[in-house]
Design a protein around this motif. Structure first.
Motif, mmCIF file in Angstrom:
data_model
loop_
_atom_site.group_PDB
_atom_site.id
_atom_site.type_symbol
_atom_site.label_atom_id
_atom_site.label_comp_id
_atom_site.label_asym_id
_atom_site.label_seq_id
_atom_site.Cartn_x
_atom_site.Cartn_y
_atom_site.Cartn_z
ATOM 1 N N ALA A 1 0.835 -1.207 0.000
ATOM 2 C CA ALA A 1 0.000 0.000 0.000
ATOM 3 C C ALA A 1 0.869 1.256 0.000
ATOM 4 O O ALA A 1 1.806 1.388 0.783
ATOM 5 N N GLY A 2 0.557 2.163 -0.870
ATOM 6 C CA GLY A 2 1.296 3.422 -0.955
ATOM 7 C C GLY A 2 0.710 4.475 -0.046
ATOM 8 O O GLY A 2 -0.269 4.246 0.669
ATOM 9 N N PRO A 3 1.281 5.670 -0.068
ATOM 10 C CA PRO A 3 0.821 6.745 0.826
ATOM 11 C C PRO A 3 -0.610 7.191 0.564
ATOM 12 O O PRO A 3 -1.245 7.764 1.451
ATOM 13 N N ALA A 4 -1.126 6.949 -0.631
ATOM 14 C CA ALA A 4 -2.498 7.363 -0.941
ATOM 15 C C ALA A 4 -3.537 6.335 -0.490
ATOM 16 O O ALA A 4 -4.732 6.595 -0.562
ATOM 17 N N ALA A 5 -3.085 5.184 -0.026
ATOM 18 C CA ALA A 5 -4.019 4.132 0.379
ATOM 19 C C ALA A 5 -4.794 4.526 1.627
ATOM 20 O O ALA A 5 -4.293 5.274 2.484
ATOM 21 N N ASP A 6 -6.000 4.019 1.747
ATOM 22 C CA ASP A 6 -6.834 4.282 2.921
ATOM 23 C C ASP A 6 -6.169 3.626 4.142
ATOM 24 O O ASP A 6 -6.017 2.401 4.176
ATOM 25 N N PRO A 7 -5.757 4.395 5.147
ATOM 26 C CA PRO A 7 -5.060 3.797 6.295
ATOM 27 C C PRO A 7 -5.903 2.819 7.076
ATOM 28 O O PRO A 7 -5.383 1.864 7.661
ATOM 29 N N HIS A 8 -7.224 3.017 7.096
ATOM 30 C CA HIS A 8 -8.112 2.075 7.778
ATOM 31 C C HIS A 8 -8.070 0.709 7.094
ATOM 32 O O HIS A 8 -8.030 -0.336 7.755
ATOM 33 N N LEU A 9 -8.061 0.741 5.764
ATOM 34 C CA LEU A 9 -8.018 -0.505 5.010
ATOM 35 C C LEU A 9 -6.687 -1.226 5.223
ATOM 36 O O LEU A 9 -6.644 -2.449 5.396
ATOM 37 N N VAL A 10 -5.598 -0.482 5.231
ATOM 38 C CA VAL A 10 -4.277 -1.089 5.425
ATOM 39 C C VAL A 10 -4.189 -1.748 6.801
ATOM 40 O O VAL A 10 -3.698 -2.874 6.946
ATOM 41 N N THR A 11 -4.679 -1.051 7.825
ATOM 42 C CA THR A 11 -4.681 -1.619 9.171
ATOM 43 C C THR A 11 -5.524 -2.885 9.228
ATOM 44 O O THR A 11 -5.128 -3.895 9.829
ATOM 45 N N MET A 12 -6.695 -2.846 8.584
ATOM 46 C CA MET A 12 -7.571 -4.012 8.580
ATOM 47 C C MET A 12 -6.893 -5.202 7.923
ATOM 48 O O MET A 12 -6.899 -6.323 8.458
ATOM 49 N N MET A 13 -6.288 -4.982 6.766
ATOM 50 C CA MET A 13 -5.645 -6.089 6.058
ATOM 51 C C MET A 13 -4.506 -6.686 6.886
ATOM 52 O O MET A 13 -4.358 -7.912 6.968
ATOM 53 N N ALA A 14 -3.710 -5.822 7.502
ATOM 54 C CA ALA A 14 -2.587 -6.323 8.290
ATOM 55 C C ALA A 14 -3.066 -7.158 9.471
ATOM 56 O O ALA A 14 -2.548 -8.254 9.732
ATOM 57 N N ARG A 15 -4.070 -6.687 10.180
ATOM 58 C CA ARG A 15 -4.528 -7.408 11.364
ATOM 59 C C ARG A 15 -5.194 -8.725 11.001
ATOM 60 O O ARG A 15 -5.013 -9.739 11.683
ATOM 61 N N LEU A 16 -5.958 -8.739 9.912
ATOM 62 C CA LEU A 16 -6.585 -9.990 9.485
ATOM 63 C C LEU A 16 -5.538 -10.995 9.018
ATOM 64 O O LEU A 16 -5.632 -12.192 9.307
ATOM 65 N N GLY A 17 -4.528 -10.513 8.290
ATOM 66 C CA GLY A 17 -3.471 -11.417 7.848
ATOM 67 C C GLY A 17 -2.686 -11.995 9.006
ATOM 68 O O GLY A 17 -2.374 -13.193 9.035
ATOM 69 N N LEU A 18 -2.378 -11.168 9.982
ATOM 70 C CA LEU A 18 -1.639 -11.639 11.153
ATOM 71 C C LEU A 18 -2.471 -12.615 11.983
ATOM 72 O O LEU A 18 -1.930 -13.559 12.575
ATOM 73 N N ALA A 19 -3.792 -12.407 12.008
ATOM 74 C CA ALA A 19 -4.654 -13.343 12.736
ATOM 75 C C ALA A 19 -4.586 -14.732 12.108
ATOM 76 O O ALA A 19 -4.539 -15.749 12.816
ATOM 77 N N SER A 20 -4.561 -14.797 10.789
ATOM 78 C CA SER A 20 -4.450 -16.104 10.126
ATOM 79 C C SER A 20 -3.109 -16.756 10.427
ATOM 80 O O SER A 20 -3.033 -17.973 10.637
ATOM 81 N N LEU A 21 -2.043 -15.966 10.449
ATOM 82 C CA LEU A 21 -0.732 -16.525 10.781
ATOM 83 C C LEU A 21 -0.702 -17.058 12.202
ATOM 84 O O LEU A 21 -0.098 -18.101 12.482
ATOM 85 N N ARG A 22 -1.334 -16.347 13.103
ATOM 86 C CA ARG A 22 -1.328 -16.786 14.502
ATOM 87 C C ARG A 22 -2.032 -18.127 14.650
ATOM 88 O O ARG A 22 -1.551 -19.024 15.356
ATOM 89 N N TRP A 23 -3.177 -18.290 13.964
ATOM 90 C CA TRP A 23 -3.886 -19.565 14.029
ATOM 91 C C TRP A 23 -3.055 -20.656 13.357
ATOM 92 O O TRP A 23 -2.980 -21.780 13.854
ATOM 93 N N LEU A 24 -2.400 -20.337 12.251
ATOM 94 C CA LEU A 24 -1.556 -21.320 11.575
ATOM 95 C C LEU A 24 -0.425 -21.781 12.487
ATOM 96 O O LEU A 24 -0.115 -22.983 12.553
ATOM 97 N N ARG A 25 0.176 -20.873 13.210
ATOM 98 C CA ARG A 25 1.226 -21.238 14.176
ATOM 99 C C ARG A 25 0.670 -22.189 15.244
ATOM 100 O O ARG A 25 1.312 -23.185 15.604
ATOM 101 N N GLN A 26 -0.524 -21.876 15.731
ATOM 102 C CA GLN A 26 -1.147 -22.736 16.748
ATOM 103 C C GLN A 26 -1.370 -24.139 16.189
ATOM 104 O O GLN A 26 -1.092 -25.138 16.854
ATOM 105 N N ARG A 27 -1.849 -24.235 14.949
ATOM 106 C CA ARG A 27 -2.153 -25.525 14.358
ATOM 107 C C ARG A 27 -0.881 -26.344 14.129
ATOM 108 O O ARG A 27 -0.904 -27.584 14.236
ATOM 109 N N ARG A 28 0.212 -25.719 13.828
ATOM 110 C CA ARG A 28 1.467 -26.440 13.613
ATOM 111 C C ARG A 28 1.990 -27.089 14.898
ATOM 112 O O ARG A 28 2.793 -28.023 14.841
ATOM 113 N N ARG A 29 1.524 -26.589 16.036
ATOM 114 C CA ARG A 29 1.969 -27.142 17.307
ATOM 115 C C ARG A 29 1.090 -28.282 17.785
ATOM 116 O O ARG A 29 1.393 -28.921 18.793
ATOM 117 N N LEU A 30 -0.042 -28.527 17.098
ATOM 118 C CA LEU A 30 -0.979 -29.554 17.554
ATOM 119 C C LEU A 30 -0.415 -30.944 17.350
ATOM 120 O O LEU A 30 0.324 -31.193 16.404
#
Length: 325
Positions: free
Chosen positions: A296-325
């Motif tokens: 995302a460049g400087p013209a991108a909607d900051p709310h959208l960028v924050t949303m995408m980052a947090r949703l992506g990190l949430a998926s990674l966190r669950w994936l990490r949990q599943r790898r430990r099962l």
């Protein structure tokens, strides 16, 4: 809340970030010839228009009251100002026209496209967004609706040629882009150390399936009434495995402190699946979102960028949990 430095997330977040974009157009700011065209489309003058908060696309999103007394939800955008959004609107028209009536989506009443302005008129749903953080009763209602919806949408009632590609994957594309990859590494040191594994999951993933999926199933695209759940905004629909929408919704619920693994183990769309099938969706989901946020460049909607980052990190966190099962 306990911070997770490996994945850039708190262990139990406060729910979804506020889904309020900054690119909405008010009814009063619309060209008069366009609003007059909408009134002709609806067969009645608009006496009141209330722009809707939330969402990220540009253009108009408003509940309007007609002189006839009917309420309608209007989406409109200019292809000159926002060509990508106009294309999404065109695709949403095509998808909405083909959804079976059993699908809990607002009915498309009418639409027009004059080459510049694209307008959609939907039945008004007098509901509200789910509470955030999630209330478990509301989450269970939505997940039950997703299960039923998969039955109505298998096989897909919409031809694949009408649809866009699934918004999944990004690790392979980032492999040769040092700038973007470094930005993702800053978001998630864990992803930096497991980049090759994530790329392998993406490369080997199978998205074969016959179900029409919403493709953007998050709380800001869900409306609740007293007795029904409605799924709105269908421009990103695609055809694939029936569990994908459920997995992305469960993953996003972890931002409310909900354990997605406990839900997945008991949900009819995910229980009994080969664990790799869920892991692939999580890797693909995170790759798309984190790459998009990093690009995302400087013209991108900051709310959208924050949303995408947090949703992506949430998926990674669950994936990490599943790898430990």
């Amino acid at each position: 809340m306990k911070h997770d430095p490996e994945n850039g997330l708190t262990a139990a977040g406060p729910g979804m970030p506020e889904a309020t974009g900054s690119r909405r157009m008010a009814w009063a700011a619309m060209p008069r010839e366009v609003t007059a065209g909408i009134e002709r489309l609806l067969g009645s003058p608009v006496t009141e228009a209330i722009s809707q908060p939330g969402g990220f696309s540009g253009g108009l999103a408003a509940r309007v009251r007609l002189a006839s007394g009917r309420g309608v939800f209007i989406k409109a955008t200019s292809a000159l100002r926002a060509p990508a959004v106009a294309d999404f609107h065109r695709r949403e028209i095509a998808v909405s026209e083909r959804l079976p009536r059993e699908v809990p989506a607002p009915r498309l009443l009418d639409a027009y496209d004059d080459g510049t302005w694209v307008v959609l008129a939907f039945e008004e749903i007098r509901g509200r967004l789910p509470a955030q953080p999630w209330l478990r009763e509301e989450l269970d209602r939505v997940l039950a609706t997703v299960t039923a919806m998969a039955e109505f949408l298998t096989p897909s009632p919409v031809d694949a040629a009408i649809l866009g590609k699934p918004r999944l994957g990004g690790w392979l594309a980032m492999a040769g882009d040092a700038v973007v990859r470094n930005k993702v590494d800053e978001l998630s040191p864990w992803a930096a150390r497991h980049f090759d594994e994530l790329a392998t999951l993406e490369e080997s993933a199978s998205l074969d399936g016959a179900t029409l999926l919403h493709g953007d199933l998050y709380p800001f695209n869900i409306m609740l009434t007293a007795d029904r759940v409605f799924i709105v905004d269908w421009p990103h629909a695609w055809i694939g495995p029936r569990h994908c929408d459920a997995v992305t919704l469960m993953s996003s619920a972890s931002l409310s402190g909900v354990d997605p693994q406990a839900i997945a183990e008991n949900h009819p769309l995910t229980r009994g699946l080969d664990p790799t099938q869920v892991n692939e969706v999580l890797a693909l989901h995170a790759g798309f979102l984190l790459r998009a946020a990093a690009m995302a460049g400087p013209a991108a909607d900051p709310h959208l960028v924050t949303m995408m980052a947090r949703l992506g990190l949430a998926s990674l966190r669950w994936l990490r949990q599943r790898r430990r099962l």
